[in-house]
Scaffold this motif. Structure first.
Motif, PDB file in Angstrom:
ATOM      1  N   PHE A  71       0.829  -1.205   0.000  1.00 27.34           N
ATOM      2  CA  PHE A  71       0.000   0.000   0.000  1.00 27.34           C
ATOM      3  C   PHE A  71       0.864   1.256   0.000  1.00 27.34           C
ATOM      4  O   PHE A  71       0.567   2.233  -0.694  1.00 27.34           O
ATOM      5  CB  PHE A  71      -0.918   0.011   1.223  1.00 27.34           C
ATOM      6  N   SER A  72       1.927   1.255   0.778  1.00 23.01           N
ATOM      7  CA  SER A  72       2.809   2.415   0.837  1.00 23.01           C
ATOM      8  C   SER A  72       3.466   2.678  -0.513  1.00 23.01           C
ATOM      9  O   SER A  72       3.596   3.824  -0.945  1.00 23.01           O
ATOM     10  CB  SER A  72       3.878   2.212   1.912  1.00 23.01           C
ATOM     11  N   THR A  73       3.875   1.596  -1.174  1.00 17.90           N
ATOM     12  CA  THR A  73       4.467   1.741  -2.506  1.00 17.90           C
ATOM     13  C   THR A  73       3.440   2.255  -3.503  1.00 17.90           C
ATOM     14  O   THR A  73       3.714   3.168  -4.285  1.00 17.90           O
ATOM     15  CB  THR A  73       5.032   0.392  -2.983  1.00 17.90           C
ATOM     16  N   LEU A  74       2.240   1.691  -3.482  1.00 20.71           N
ATOM     17  CA  LEU A  74       1.180   2.139  -4.386  1.00 20.71           C
ATOM     18  C   LEU A  74       0.842   3.603  -4.151  1.00 20.71           C
ATOM     19  O   LEU A  74       0.637   4.369  -5.110  1.00 20.71           O
ATOM     20  CB  LEU A  74      -0.063   1.271  -4.198  1.00 20.71           C
ATOM     21  N   ALA A  75       0.783   4.010  -2.885  1.00 16.41           N
ATOM     22  CA  ALA A  75       0.411   5.384  -2.571  1.00 16.41           C
ATOM     23  C   ALA A  75       1.370   6.394  -3.185  1.00 16.41           C
ATOM     24  O   ALA A  75       0.964   7.509  -3.550  1.00 16.41           O
ATOM     25  CB  ALA A  75       0.349   5.572  -1.053  1.00 16.41           C
ATOM     26  N   GLN A  76       2.636   6.015  -3.319  1.00 19.08           N
ATOM     27  CA  GLN A  76       3.610   6.912  -3.935  1.00 19.08           C
ATOM     28  C   GLN A  76       3.311   7.154  -5.414  1.00 19.08           C
ATOM     29  O   GLN A  76       3.743   8.151  -5.987  1.00 19.08           O
ATOM     30  CB  GLN A  76       5.012   6.337  -3.786  1.00 19.08           C
ATOM     31  N   LEU A  77       2.569   6.244  -6.040  1.00 21.78           N
ATOM     32  CA  LEU A  77       2.306   6.324  -7.468  1.00 21.78           C
ATOM     33  C   LEU A  77       0.980   7.009  -7.792  1.00 21.78           C
ATOM     34  O   LEU A  77       0.724   7.330  -8.955  1.00 21.78           O
ATOM     35  CB  LEU A  77       2.285   4.920  -8.074  1.00 21.78           C
ATOM     36  N   LEU A  78       0.144   7.205  -6.785  1.00 20.71           N
ATOM     37  CA  LEU A  78      -1.203   7.721  -7.021  1.00 20.71           C
ATOM     38  C   LEU A  78      -1.239   9.241  -6.993  1.00 20.71           C
ATOM     39  O   LEU A  78      -0.520   9.883  -6.228  1.00 20.71           O
ATOM     40  CB  LEU A  78      -2.173   7.182  -5.964  1.00 20.71           C
ATOM     41  N   GLU A  79      -2.126   9.790  -7.787  1.00 16.84           N
ATOM     42  CA  GLU A  79      -2.370  11.233  -7.797  1.00 16.84           C
ATOM     43  C   GLU A  79      -3.579  11.560  -6.929  1.00 16.84           C
ATOM     44  O   GLU A  79      -4.453  12.340  -7.300  1.00 16.84           O
ATOM     45  CB  GLU A  79      -2.572  11.699  -9.241  1.00 16.84           C
ATOM     46  N   GLY A  80      -3.629  10.910  -5.788  1.00 21.16           N
ATOM     47  CA  GLY A  80      -4.727  11.071  -4.847  1.00 21.16           C
ATOM     48  C   GLY A  80      -4.437  10.255  -3.608  1.00 21.16           C
ATOM     49  O   GLY A  80      -3.292   9.849  -3.367  1.00 21.16           O
ATOM     50  N   TRP A 260       0.115  -1.064 -12.794  1.00 19.59           N
ATOM     51  CA  TRP A 260      -1.158  -1.062 -13.520  1.00 19.59           C
ATOM     52  C   TRP A 260      -2.259  -0.434 -12.682  1.00 19.59           C
ATOM     53  O   TRP A 260      -3.032   0.387 -13.185  1.00 19.59           O
ATOM     54  CB  TRP A 260      -1.532  -2.490 -13.905  1.00 19.59           C
ATOM     55  N   VAL A 261      -2.365  -0.814 -11.405  1.00 18.82           N
ATOM     56  CA  VAL A 261      -3.394  -0.235 -10.533  1.00 18.82           C
ATOM     57  C   VAL A 261      -3.244   1.277 -10.482  1.00 18.82           C
ATOM     58  O   VAL A 261      -4.230   2.017 -10.597  1.00 18.82           O
ATOM     59  CB  VAL A 261      -3.307  -0.828  -9.114  1.00 18.82           C
ATOM     60  N   ALA A 262      -2.032   1.750 -10.330  1.00 20.28           N
ATOM     61  CA  ALA A 262      -1.801   3.198 -10.257  1.00 20.28           C
ATOM     62  C   ALA A 262      -2.185   3.885 -11.561  1.00 20.28           C
ATOM     63  O   ALA A 262      -2.845   4.931 -11.557  1.00 20.28           O
ATOM     64  CB  ALA A 262      -0.342   3.479  -9.922  1.00 20.28           C
ATOM     65  N   ALA A 263      -1.795   3.295 -12.687  1.00 22.70           N
ATOM     66  CA  ALA A 263      -2.106   3.909 -13.979  1.00 22.70           C
ATOM     67  C   ALA A 263      -3.610   3.969 -14.225  1.00 22.70           C
ATOM     68  O   ALA A 263      -4.140   4.989 -14.682  1.00 22.70           O
ATOM     69  CB  ALA A 263      -1.414   3.144 -15.106  1.00 22.70           C
ATOM     70  N   GLU A 264      -4.303   2.870 -13.922  1.00 24.73           N
ATOM     71  CA  GLU A 264      -5.753   2.854 -14.133  1.00 24.73           C
ATOM     72  C   GLU A 264      -6.461   3.834 -13.203  1.00 24.73           C
ATOM     73  O   GLU A 264      -7.365   4.567 -13.611  1.00 24.73           O
ATOM     74  CB  GLU A 264      -6.296   1.440 -13.914  1.00 24.73           C
ATOM     75  N   THR A 265      -6.046   3.845 -11.945  1.00 25.40           N
ATOM     76  CA  THR A 265      -6.679   4.753 -10.989  1.00 25.40           C
ATOM     77  C   THR A 265      -6.425   6.202 -11.358  1.00 25.40           C
ATOM     78  O   THR A 265      -7.350   7.037 -11.323  1.00 25.40           O
ATOM     79  CB  THR A 265      -6.158   4.465  -9.571  1.00 25.40           C
ATOM     80  N   ASN A 266      -5.201   6.528 -11.715  1.00 25.37           N
ATOM     81  CA  ASN A 266      -4.890   7.905 -12.100  1.00 25.37           C
ATOM     82  C   ASN A 266      -5.645   8.325 -13.353  1.00 25.37           C
ATOM     83  O   ASN A 266      -6.008   9.494 -13.513  1.00 25.37           O
ATOM     84  CB  ASN A 266      -3.382   8.062 -12.313  1.00 25.37           C
ATOM     85  N   HIS A 267      -5.899   7.357 -14.231  1.00 26.90           N
ATOM     86  CA  HIS A 267      -6.733   7.641 -15.407  1.00 26.90           C
ATOM     87  C   HIS A 267      -8.114   8.110 -14.971  1.00 26.90           C
ATOM     88  O   HIS A 267      -8.624   9.123 -15.469  1.00 26.90           O
ATOM     89  CB  HIS A 267      -6.851   6.399 -16.280  1.00 26.90           C
ATOM     90  N   TYR A 268      -8.713   7.388 -14.038  1.00 22.68           N
ATOM     91  CA  TYR A 268     -10.046   7.777 -13.574  1.00 22.68           C
ATOM     92  C   TYR A 268     -10.008   9.075 -12.769  1.00 22.68           C
ATOM     93  O   TYR A 268     -10.946   9.874 -12.838  1.00 22.68           O
ATOM     94  CB  TYR A 268     -10.664   6.650 -12.746  1.00 22.68           C
ATOM     95  N   PHE A 269      -8.947   9.283 -12.030  1.00 23.82           N
ATOM     96  CA  PHE A 269      -8.808  10.530 -11.291  1.00 23.82           C
ATOM     97  C   PHE A 269      -8.742  11.727 -12.232  1.00 23.82           C
ATOM     98  O   PHE A 269      -9.361  12.760 -11.997  1.00 23.82           O
ATOM     99  CB  PHE A 269      -7.532  10.511 -10.440  1.00 23.82           C
TER     100      PHE A 269
END
Length: 280
Positions: A71-80, A260-269
């Motif tokens: 989760f900590s690693t993923l959070a670094q990749l998210l724009e939210g 992939w999770v980060a890219a897809e989520t940031n797309h929706y963001f």
């Protein structure tokens, strides 16, 4: 209602991770009386665009703490903000408890943010099943679902379960489904979306699964059903992805699932969920 609590690190690696990604625990309560504990990652707390995630573990195991590093690693990749739900485990708590707890988190995040703020739900493995069900219960509150290799057939009946020989093994997953659904039935909250005759109300869905994953036929079937219902679907089926890879990440060497999770989520963001041209 929102109550923040002090984190309780489970191992020595937490300190370094926490310095990189701020995180805190919260007890959420919505206006209907639902209560759930969550952990938020990022500087915004519970504000702004959010990905609300339910972890894997066959509904019977797993925890926010065990998934913390990923989760900590993923959070670094998210724009939210990333919010991880500490949901109740089977067999002590059966369906629809887990979906209801996720929806409590969604309700509170919606109450704390403006209507236009994107809220995405997601999960890996069994957590993806929970998130898929939640997205169909309240598509008015959820903008998209990002699902990593979710098992979706309680009978595990498709050929991929017989052919693969890889984790998760069919017998173990059938037993996990039985523990998860228990003896009561809750038709208003589906245990799996592939059992529903009409998926047209679903928000856009992104799916990823490995080419040799035993659940791949479930994911393909769900993708096909969504397309037939006119729902925007983004499906990634990759040879280098295996069941459980969400956990196989560090800040230095990331799993392709997290990217992939980060890219897809940031797309929706960033782009919202109304671009039907992305239906693939």
């Amino acid at each position: 209602m929102l109550k923040s609590t002090s984190p309780t690190p489970a191992d020595s690696s937490f300190g370094a991770i926490r310095r990189a990604v701020p995180w805190s625990d919260h007890l959420l309560e919505d206006r209907r009386g639902g209560r759930v504990s969550v952990r938020s990652y990022g500087h915004a707390g519970l504000s702004g665009p959010c990905l609300i995630w339910t972890h894997g573990g066959s509904w019977i195991r797993g925890s926010v703490e065990q998934w913390h590093s990923s989760f900590s690693t993923l959070a670094q990749l998210l724009e939210g903000t990333l919010i991880s739900v500490r949901y109740s485990l089977a067999p002590q708590f059966t369906h629809p408890t887990q979906t209801s707890e996720l929806l409590t988190a969604v309700n509170v995040i919606r109450e704390l943010n403006a209507p236009e703020v994107p809220v995405v739900v997601g999960g890996d493995s069994a957590g993806g099943t929970i998130a898929a069900s939640a997205s169909l219960c309240r598509p008015d509150l959820i903008d998209a679902a990002v699902l990593a290799y979710p098992p979706l057939d309680p009978e595990c009946s498709k050929p991929s379960y017989q052919q693969s020989g890889r984790f998760p093994h069919r017998a173990d997953l059938v037993a996990a489904w039985e523990a998860y659904r228990g003896t009561e039935r809750a038709p208003q909250i589906p245990i799996s979306p592939i059992l529903l005759p009409d998926l047209s109300a679903s928000p856009p869905v992104s799916l990823i699964v490995g080419e040799s994953d035993p659940v791949r036929d479930d994911v393909r079937r769900y993708s096909s059903n969504l397309k037939e219902a006119g729902v925007t679907v983004r499906l990634a089926e990759l040879g280098n992805v295996h069941h459980g890879d969400f956990l196989q990440s560090t800040p230095i060497l990331r799993s392709p699932v997290l990217d992939w999770v980060a890219a897809e989520t940031n797309h929706y963001f960033s782009k919202g969920t109304q671009d039907d041209s992305l239906n693939t």
